[in-house]
Design an enzyme around this catalytic site. Structure first.
Site, PDB file in Angstrom:
ATOM      1  N   ASP A 102       0.860  -1.178   0.000  1.00  0.00           N
ATOM      2  CA  ASP A 102       0.000   0.000   0.000  1.00  0.00           C
ATOM      3  C   ASP A 102       0.909   1.246   0.000  1.00  0.00           C
ATOM      4  O   ASP A 102       1.869   1.292  -0.760  1.00  0.00           O
ATOM      5  CB  ASP A 102      -0.952  -0.058   1.199  1.00  0.00           C
ATOM      6  CG  ASP A 102      -2.029   1.010   1.179  1.00  0.00           C
ATOM      7  OD1 ASP A 102      -2.919   0.944   0.312  1.00  0.00           O
ATOM      8  OD2 ASP A 102      -1.973   1.915   2.021  1.00  0.00           O
ATOM      9  N   TYR A 230      -2.906  10.243   2.459  1.00  0.00           N
ATOM     10  CA  TYR A 230      -3.925  10.813   1.576  1.00  0.00           C
ATOM     11  C   TYR A 230      -3.717  12.281   1.244  1.00  0.00           C
ATOM     12  O   TYR A 230      -3.804  12.695   0.082  1.00  0.00           O
ATOM     13  CB  TYR A 230      -5.313  10.559   2.170  1.00  0.00           C
ATOM     14  CG  TYR A 230      -5.540   9.087   2.335  1.00  0.00           C
ATOM     15  CD1 TYR A 230      -5.749   8.274   1.230  1.00  0.00           C
ATOM     16  CD2 TYR A 230      -5.459   8.480   3.594  1.00  0.00           C
ATOM     17  CE1 TYR A 230      -5.894   6.901   1.365  1.00  0.00           C
ATOM     18  CE2 TYR A 230      -5.601   7.111   3.737  1.00  0.00           C
ATOM     19  CZ  TYR A 230      -5.819   6.324   2.617  1.00  0.00           C
ATOM     20  OH  TYR A 230      -5.939   4.971   2.749  1.00  0.00           O
ATOM     21  N   HIS A 290      -6.307  -6.778  -1.867  1.00  0.00           N
ATOM     22  CA  HIS A 290      -5.416  -5.735  -1.366  1.00  0.00           C
ATOM     23  C   HIS A 290      -4.720  -6.145  -0.071  1.00  0.00           C
ATOM     24  O   HIS A 290      -3.774  -5.477   0.358  1.00  0.00           O
ATOM     25  CB  HIS A 290      -6.210  -4.437  -1.151  1.00  0.00           C
ATOM     26  CG  HIS A 290      -5.338  -3.227  -1.010  1.00  0.00           C
ATOM     27  ND1 HIS A 290      -4.425  -2.835  -1.978  1.00  0.00           N
ATOM     28  CD2 HIS A 290      -5.207  -2.312  -0.001  1.00  0.00           C
ATOM     29  CE1 HIS A 290      -3.798  -1.749  -1.577  1.00  0.00           C
ATOM     30  NE2 HIS A 290      -4.231  -1.407  -0.387  1.00  0.00           N
TER      31      HIS A 290
END
Length: 314
Positions: A102, A230, A290
């Protein structure tokens, strides 16, 4: 997990939490993503240690049992890059195998491109070689309700998460990120609304696992986690003409929702990623998602150890 030892080390003025197992002369450093901490690598760390390697996982600053930075709202990917190199220096590790998943893969990409001499091998799960910046994850080409777009809005995720217990937030994110479609909310929805209250945990994710994550996010909160990755995905990390010279491996689950990001599948399947990582092997796992390192740990362990054994010093 009893064999994994835990400690804190001071890195760049912060106490970072370290998990470690194994005593091999060759070191594997695991870099976690979100909503994870070191614990996401529990299966891999034990397996790698049994194969003769020293395995280290750590919680990034602001995550898990590591300290919060003095100014959380200024945290960025460069902090994570510098922390990683400073940690290697502190532990007197001249060269390391990096395993990133990730956004940990983005941190690993930065390390492998900016500090080629420190990286013996580079493995990523769920995300190929990417650097922060406008050419990275092109979320501006995704729908407005795309979860990254929502979480980049100051205060929006905080309000959304704040309606629920931390344990429920983690459960919802694991549920959403286990799917094959990117989470996208309607205009009248928030991201947490996408998961019904009655939704079960993924079958490979136990109540014990959920509690392990929840207890640590109850301590750390989500302030830094929303900032990095983010809200700093678009920052210029200053790495020009990036190239990874170390042998590398990318493992993608066929059911990983990241493949549906704008341009992502073509970047991988066309081989365009190899312009940055020439010595790259790409493996697709039919039943992987994921969270392949937790869903199908034996397969991930086999791939990682096979890679390490192929490139270790004789």
């Amino acid at each position: 997990m009893e064999a994994i030892k835990h400690s804190h080390v001071q890195v760049r003025g912060l106490n970072l939490h370290l998990a470690e197992i194994g005593t091999g002369s060759e070191v594997v450093l695991f870099l976690h993503g979100f909503p994870e901490i070191w614990y996401t690598w529990r299966h891999q760390m034990v397996a790698v240690a049994k194969a003769g390697y020293r395995a280290i996982g750590f919680d990034f600053r602001g995550y898990g049992l590591s300290d919060q930075p003095a100014e959380p709202d200024k945290a960025n990917f460069l902090d994570f890059l510098h922390d990683t190199i400073a940690l290697l220096d502190l532990l007197a590790i001249p060269k390391v195998y990096l395993v990133g998943k990730d956004f940990g893969a983005i941190v690993g990409s930065m390390v492998a491109a900016a500090h080629q001499d420190r990286v013996a091998g580079f493995i990523t799960l769920g995300i190929p070689f990417l650097l922060p910046g406008p050419d990275g994850i092109r979320n501006h080409l995704m729908p407005n309700g795309f979860y990254i777009n929502r979480w980049q809005e100051p205060g929006r995720a905080e309000a959304d998460f704040g309606r629920l217990e931390v344990k429920t937030v983690i459960k919802n994110i694991y549920t959403l990120f286990s799917g094959s479609e990117p989470p996208v909310a309607r205009d009248d929805q928030e991201i947490m609304d996408l998961v019904p209250l009655s939704a079960p945990l993924p079958p490979w994710f136990s109540d014990e696992d959920l509690q392990a994550y929840a207890s640590l996010y109850e301590k750390s909160g989500f302030r830094v986690a929303l900032r990095v990755p983010y809200r700093t995905l678009g920052m210029d990390c200053g790495i020009r003409d990036p190239k990874v010279t170390a042998p590398s491996l990318l493992v993608m689950g066929e059911k990983d929702y990241v493949l549906k990001f704008a341009g992502m599948e073509d970047y991988i399947r066309s081989g365009a990623v190899k312009q940055f990582v020439p010595d790259l092997e790409i493996v697709f796992l039919e039943d992987g998602n994921h969270f392949s390192q937790e869903k199908v740990p034996e397969k991930i362990n086999e791939l990682i150890i096979g890679f390490l054994d192929k490139y270790k010093k004789n």
